[in-house]
Structures are given as C-alpha cells and as structure tokens.
Design a protein around this motif. Structure first.
Motif, PDB file in Angstrom:
ATOM      1  N   HIS A 227     -80.888 -88.201  30.054  1.00 18.97           N
ATOM      2  CA  HIS A 227     -80.424 -88.082  30.895  1.00 18.97           C
ATOM      3  C   HIS A 227     -80.063 -86.779  31.033  1.00 18.97           C
ATOM      4  O   HIS A 227     -80.821 -85.917  30.904  1.00 18.97           O
ATOM      5  N   ASP A 228     -79.928 -86.241  32.309  1.00 17.14           N
ATOM      6  CA  ASP A 228     -80.218 -84.968  33.284  1.00 17.14           C
ATOM      7  C   ASP A 228     -78.502 -84.764  32.991  1.00 17.14           C
ATOM      8  O   ASP A 228     -78.073 -85.818  34.540  1.00 17.14           O
ATOM      9  N   PHE A 229     -78.241 -83.558  32.534  1.00 19.18           N
ATOM     10  CA  PHE A 229     -76.653 -83.250  32.627  1.00 19.18           C
ATOM     11  C   PHE A 229     -76.126 -82.693  33.645  1.00 19.18           C
ATOM     12  O   PHE A 229     -74.807 -82.643  34.364  1.00 19.18           O
ATOM     13  N   SER A 230     -76.978 -82.233  34.412  1.00 11.52           N
ATOM     14  CA  SER A 230     -76.978 -81.465  36.301  1.00 11.52           C
ATOM     15  C   SER A 230     -76.064 -82.518  36.896  1.00 11.52           C
ATOM     16  O   SER A 230     -75.318 -82.590  38.092  1.00 11.52           O
ATOM     17  N   LYS A 231     -75.970 -83.810  36.794  1.00 10.27           N
ATOM     18  CA  LYS A 231     -75.921 -85.251  37.531  1.00 10.27           C
ATOM     19  C   LYS A 231     -74.909 -85.601  37.104  1.00 10.27           C
ATOM     20  O   LYS A 231     -73.851 -86.039  38.000  1.00 10.27           O
ATOM     21  N   GLY A 232     -74.068 -85.137  36.148  1.00 11.03           N
ATOM     22  CA  GLY A 232     -72.765 -85.633  35.243  1.00 11.03           C
ATOM     23  C   GLY A 232     -72.556 -85.581  33.903  1.00 11.03           C
ATOM     24  O   GLY A 232     -73.777 -86.000  33.401  1.00 11.03           O
ATOM     25  N   PRO A 233     -71.335 -86.241  32.833  1.00 10.70           N
ATOM     26  CA  PRO A 233     -71.962 -86.874  32.075  1.00 10.70           C
ATOM     27  C   PRO A 233     -72.277 -88.055  31.599  1.00 10.70           C
ATOM     28  O   PRO A 233     -72.456 -88.631  33.378  1.00 10.70           O
ATOM     29  N   LEU A 234     -72.301 -87.904  30.654  1.00 10.81           N
ATOM     30  CA  LEU A 234     -72.711 -89.472  29.882  1.00 10.81           C
ATOM     31  C   LEU A 234     -72.155 -90.907  30.076  1.00 10.81           C
ATOM     32  O   LEU A 234     -71.094 -89.663  29.069  1.00 10.81           O
ATOM     33  N   LYS A 235     -71.981 -91.510  30.254  1.00 12.87           N
ATOM     34  CA  LYS A 235     -70.997 -92.484  29.459  1.00 12.87           C
ATOM     35  C   LYS A 235     -71.809 -93.993  29.733  1.00 12.87           C
ATOM     36  O   LYS A 235     -71.250 -94.504  30.842  1.00 12.87           O
ATOM     37  N   MET A 236     -71.847 -94.179  28.650  1.00 12.67           N
ATOM     38  CA  MET A 236     -72.907 -95.743  28.416  1.00 12.67           C
ATOM     39  C   MET A 236     -72.532 -96.651  27.444  1.00 12.67           C
ATOM     40  O   MET A 236     -71.485 -96.068  26.214  1.00 12.67           O
ATOM     41  N   ILE A 237     -73.090 -98.203  27.239  1.00 12.89           N
ATOM     42  CA  ILE A 237     -72.555 -99.114  26.119  1.00 12.89           C
ATOM     43  C   ILE A 237     -73.693-100.047  25.828  1.00 12.89           C
ATOM     44  O   ILE A 237     -74.467-100.141  27.289  1.00 12.89           O
ATOM     45  N   ALA A 238     -73.945 -99.908  25.032  1.00 17.44           N
ATOM     46  CA  ALA A 238     -75.233-100.480  24.581  1.00 17.44           C
ATOM     47  C   ALA A 238     -75.330-101.410  23.547  1.00 17.44           C
ATOM     48  O   ALA A 238     -75.084-102.157  22.453  1.00 17.44           O
ATOM     49  N   PRO A 239     -74.892-102.814  24.434  1.00 22.27           N
ATOM     50  CA  PRO A 239     -74.738-104.479  24.235  1.00 22.27           C
ATOM     51  C   PRO A 239     -76.220-104.673  23.211  1.00 22.27           C
ATOM     52  O   PRO A 239     -77.697-105.008  23.586  1.00 22.27           O
ATOM     53  N   GLY A 240     -76.465-106.270  22.243  1.00 22.12           N
ATOM     54  CA  GLY A 240     -77.424-106.451  21.870  1.00 22.12           C
ATOM     55  C   GLY A 240     -77.373-107.040  20.435  1.00 22.12           C
ATOM     56  O   GLY A 240     -76.237-106.386  19.760  1.00 22.12           O
ATOM     57  N   LYS A 241     -78.318-107.523  20.291  1.00 22.81           N
ATOM     58  CA  LYS A 241     -78.350-108.032  19.261  1.00 22.81           C
ATOM     59  C   LYS A 241     -78.588-107.067  17.688  1.00 22.81           C
ATOM     60  O   LYS A 241     -80.122-106.233  17.856  1.00 22.81           O
ATOM     61  N   VAL A 242     -78.281-107.078  16.655  1.00 22.45           N
ATOM     62  CA  VAL A 242     -78.672-106.206  15.458  1.00 22.45           C
ATOM     63  C   VAL A 242     -79.456-107.205  13.748  1.00 22.45           C
ATOM     64  O   VAL A 242     -78.841-108.392  13.583  1.00 22.45           O
ATOM     65  N   TYR A 243     -79.789-106.119  13.193  1.00 20.42           N
ATOM     66  CA  TYR A 243     -80.457-107.211  11.792  1.00 20.42           C
ATOM     67  C   TYR A 243     -79.905-106.331  10.041  1.00 20.42           C
ATOM     68  O   TYR A 243     -80.612-105.506  10.892  1.00 20.42           O
ATOM     69  N   ARG A 244     -79.627-106.881  10.023  1.00 19.70           N
ATOM     70  CA  ARG A 244     -79.281-106.499   8.030  1.00 19.70           C
ATOM     71  C   ARG A 244     -79.617-107.529   7.568  1.00 19.70           C
ATOM     72  O   ARG A 244     -79.021-109.077   7.365  1.00 19.70           O
ATOM     73  N   ARG A 245     -80.097-107.600   6.085  1.00 24.42           N
ATOM     74  CA  ARG A 245     -80.489-108.373   4.988  1.00 24.42           C
ATOM     75  C   ARG A 245     -78.935-108.111   4.453  1.00 24.42           C
ATOM     76  O   ARG A 245     -79.066-108.046   3.553  1.00 24.42           O
ATOM     77  N   ASP A 246     -78.567-108.928   4.740  1.00 18.04           N
ATOM     78  CA  ASP A 246     -77.275-109.675   4.753  1.00 18.04           C
ATOM     79  C   ASP A 246     -76.903-111.100   4.131  1.00 18.04           C
ATOM     80  O   ASP A 246     -77.666-111.933   4.286  1.00 18.04           O
ATOM     81  N   THR A 247     -76.338-111.507   3.022  1.00 20.56           N
ATOM     82  CA  THR A 247     -76.197-113.031   2.499  1.00 20.56           C
ATOM     83  C   THR A 247     -75.588-113.432   3.317  1.00 20.56           C
ATOM     84  O   THR A 247     -74.308-112.728   3.470  1.00 20.56           O
ATOM     85  N   ASP A 248     -75.683-114.370   4.483  1.00 23.96           N
ATOM     86  CA  ASP A 248     -74.836-115.422   4.417  1.00 23.96           C
ATOM     87  C   ASP A 248     -73.697-115.582   4.656  1.00 23.96           C
ATOM     88  O   ASP A 248     -73.444-116.587   3.406  1.00 23.96           O
ATOM     89  N   ASP A 249     -72.123-115.419   4.942  1.00 26.38           N
ATOM     90  CA  ASP A 249     -71.478-116.351   4.371  1.00 26.38           C
ATOM     91  C   ASP A 249     -70.247-116.237   5.297  1.00 26.38           C
ATOM     92  O   ASP A 249     -70.538-116.216   6.599  1.00 26.38           O
ATOM     93  N   ALA A 250     -68.601-116.572   4.973  1.00 27.71           N
ATOM     94  CA  ALA A 250     -68.041-116.858   6.018  1.00 27.71           C
ATOM     95  C   ALA A 250     -67.908-116.123   6.886  1.00 27.71           C
ATOM     96  O   ALA A 250     -67.679-115.556   7.988  1.00 27.71           O
ATOM     97  N   THR A 251     -67.924-114.287   6.624  1.00 25.07           N
ATOM     98  CA  THR A 251     -67.891-112.846   7.293  1.00 25.07           C
ATOM     99  C   THR A 251     -69.209-111.991   7.277  1.00 25.07           C
ATOM    100  O   THR A 251     -69.038-111.407   8.388  1.00 25.07           O
ATOM    101  N   HIS A 252     -70.197-112.933   6.849  1.00 26.29           N
ATOM    102  CA  HIS A 252     -71.713-111.848   6.950  1.00 26.29           C
ATOM    103  C   HIS A 252     -72.494-112.477   7.530  1.00 26.29           C
ATOM    104  O   HIS A 252     -72.845-113.755   7.510  1.00 26.29           O
ATOM    105  N   SER A 253     -73.430-112.478   8.684  1.00 29.93           N
ATOM    106  CA  SER A 253     -74.731-112.688   9.266  1.00 29.93           C
ATOM    107  C   SER A 253     -75.904-111.729   8.848  1.00 29.93           C
ATOM    108  O   SER A 253     -75.944-110.820   9.145  1.00 29.93           O
ATOM    109  N   HIS A 254     -76.976-111.880   8.672  1.00 29.68           N
ATOM    110  CA  HIS A 254     -78.123-110.978   8.974  1.00 29.68           C
ATOM    111  C   HIS A 254     -78.441-110.928  10.335  1.00 29.68           C
ATOM    112  O   HIS A 254     -79.193-110.268  10.496  1.00 29.68           O
ATOM    113  N   GLN A 255     -77.601-112.065  11.147  1.00 26.14           N
ATOM    114  CA  GLN A 255     -78.190-111.611  12.327  1.00 26.14           C
ATOM    115  C   GLN A 255     -76.712-111.677  12.854  1.00 26.14           C
ATOM    116  O   GLN A 255     -76.549-112.382  13.100  1.00 26.14           O
TER     117      GLN A 255
END
Length: 349
Positions: free
Chosen positions: A186-214
């Motif tokens: 990012h070039d801050f001479s052009k202003g501040p950075l405002k961003m969001i990053a949506p997407g899928k993520v993964y963790r080695r979790d045991t799937d249940d009613a409130t957890h998912s590996h993805q």
C-alpha cells in the motif's frame, strides 16, 4: 318506435350475430361499431331527442356499445383459443409455445450474509480483497503466523492448529495474511488503507454443532494516522446494526490476541435496546474479536507504528448466520439440503 327501442333491438340482434359468428370478429366490429356502423348511425339521431331525455338515451347507447365491445372481445378470445387448440392438435411440436422454465437458484445463506457485510463496508469506503493472488487459501507459515506476531514457539498457535502440506505451507487459519499482503504494497501517500478480506479458512477442529474444520471469515483492517479505538467501536457498531437491527448495541470487553494490543471481545445485545432498557437487563452474546493492531505486526509489514496506527477485527459469517436466523447446528450450512437452504430465499419464491 323510439330511439331507445331501436338501440335495444340492435343490441339483441348484435348479441345473436356475435355468438353465432365463427370467424374473425373484425368484420362484425366494423359493422356495428365502425364510423359507418349501425350503432353510430342510431346515435346520430340523438339530435332529434328531447333535451331532457338525452341523458337517459345516451346511457342506453353506452350500454349497447359496451355490451357489443365486450362480447366481441370474448368471442374473439374464444376463437383464438380454438384455433390454437386445433394447431396444437395438428402439430407434434409447437415451437411457438414457451418452453419449460428451469428452477432458478439463489445465493447460499452464507453467501447472502457475506454479501450484506461486503456491501455495508463498500458503503463505508472499504476495499474488498478477495483476489486469489492476494487472498490464497494455501498460505505460508510466515504470512499466516509469523507476520501476525505468532512465532513458531508461540503457545497461541495451538488454538489454530491447521492442515499442513509441508512444514512451511498450510491451509490458512484466518484471512489475516491478506492484510499483510495488501499492506506491504500500500502507498500511504495516496491515503489510509481500509480493507476487508472475506474467504474460507481451515482449522483442525472436530465438527460439532458449533465447530467446523472449514468455515468463513471476514477480517477488516484500517491503517492511517490517528486511528483510535473510537473508530473501531463506531465501525463495529455500524455493521452489527446493519445485520441485526438499528436498536441493537455492542459492548467491548478486554481480551488477548497476539496480533492486537489492546485487544477486545465484542458482544452484541440479544434483544433491541431502548432508552427504557435497564443496563442490567441487557443480555449479551459474544460475536467477534478485535483490537488495535500490534506495533510488531505493523513493523513486519513495513509500516512505522510511530507514524501510523491501525485497528483490526474478525467477523464469522457462519456464526452471524446462526444468530440471525436461529440455526442451532453449523453443519446444516454444509449438508446441501435444499429443504433447509430454500428457507433463506430472499425473493420469497
């Protein structure tokens, strides 16, 4: 015989003629209603009617016209239908008929939530970073952990145990690496950075009613001069009220994350809050984590923490969807059961 009698006789004869006519009705329409038609000729005699009787006679004339017009239209429609039926019967395939319409799909409920979040932040002037080049799901240990102030011996890594391809390549556990990849360019001479990053993520979790590996995540980052916790709170309040309603409130509680300092857990009120609501009566539920970006994180991404400050937050669309729609098992989102998913059709179809 009076003009009214003539009109009524015309009506009677026209009705009989129209009902018995089995061809195009244009000829009869011209015969009765045209400029030189029978009804037009009779109505020209209105000038000979006593002034006090003209209104009544005129009403009879209008009734005759409406009756003939309506009957001609009905008979023409019946003839058209009869002709179409005969044509269909004589042809094996009628290519002029509309074909069978395929069922129209809809965005998945999680995609709907993510679209709401993205549209809201676009309205606040944020960038949405989801290009695979800046947002890879297969990430390096450096960007996923070390750039987030999580060195290899940091105990907080245990909470994000993930799927490793090699000791240095893994499936990302968060979308925070996207922030680092964008921030270092990012070039801050052009202003501040405002961003969001949506997407899928993964963790080695045991799937249940409130957890998912993805699952899904939307992380946000704002970097600029004089960024404060007040900016963070205002931003989070706006998205919570967008998703749950304008009368919902949030509260911030101290917490710990390696990549933010200070760090907070963010709660949203379970019910709308009004001026009459007593603070002790508000029920809160935890929805996300946030904080001021740690100076070490800024340094590793090439930003001077003495000149710039930043806040970051992480939203869970899956969790938000569960709260918003009262879903009690996160696995329902991934079973592809149409009976479940069609409940969230925004078009009501």
């Amino acid at each position: 015989m009076t003009l009214v009698d003539d009109l009524m006789n015309l009506k009677k004869s026209a009705v009989t003629a129209i009902k018995n006519h089995q061809e195009d009705m244009e000829e009869l329409r011209v015969h009765y209603l045209g400029r030189k038609g029978e009804l037009t000729g009779l109505l020209k005699q209105m000038k000979n009617v006593d002034p006090e009787d003209r209104k009544a006679v005129g009403q009879v004339g209008n009734d005759v016209r409406e009756t003939i017009t309506s009957l001609i239209a009905e008979q023409q429609e019946a003839l058209n239908k009869l002709a179409l039926d005969r044509k269909i019967a004589s042809e094996k395939i009628d290519v002029t008929l509309p074909g069978a319409q395929p069922l129209q799909g809809q965005p998945h409920v999680l995609q709907q939530i993510m679209d709401e979040i993205e549209n809201h932040f676009l309205g606040l002037g944020f960038q949405v970073i989801d290009d695979p080049q800046d947002s890879p799901e297969v990430e390096t240990d450096e960007y996923n952990f070390e750039r987030e102030n999580l060195p290899k011996d940091h105990p907080a890594r245990d909470m994000q145990d993930t799927f490793y391809i090699t000791p240095e390549i893994l499936l990302r556990t968060q979308t925070s690496p996207v922030q680092s990849r964008v921030l270092e360019k990012h070039d801050f001479s052009k202003g501040p950075l405002k961003m969001i990053a949506p997407g899928k993520v993964y963790r080695r979790d045991t799937d249940d009613a409130t957890h998912s590996h993805q699952f899904h995540q939307v992380e946000g980052l704002v970097v600029g001069k004089n960024i404060t916790m007040a900016d963070l709170k205002g931003t989070l309040l706006s998205i919570m009220q967008e998703l749950f309603g304008e009368k919902h409130q949030i509260r911030l509680r101290p917490s710990y994350f390696p990549f933010t300092e200070p760090s907070v857990e963010v709660d949203v009120s379970w019910d709308p809050v009004t001026p009459e609501t007593k603070p002790e009566d508000i029920k809160w539920i935890e929805v996300l984590g946030a904080g001021m970006t740690h100076p070490n994180v800024l340094k590793m991404d090439g930003v001077d923490p003495d000149e710039y400050s930043a806040f970051a937050f992480g939203l869970g669309p899956d969790r938000f969807a569960m709260l918003k729609y009262g879903v009690d098992d996160i696995r329902q989102f991934y079973l592809n059961d149409v009976r479940f998913l069609e409940q969230f059709n925004k078009k009501g179809e």
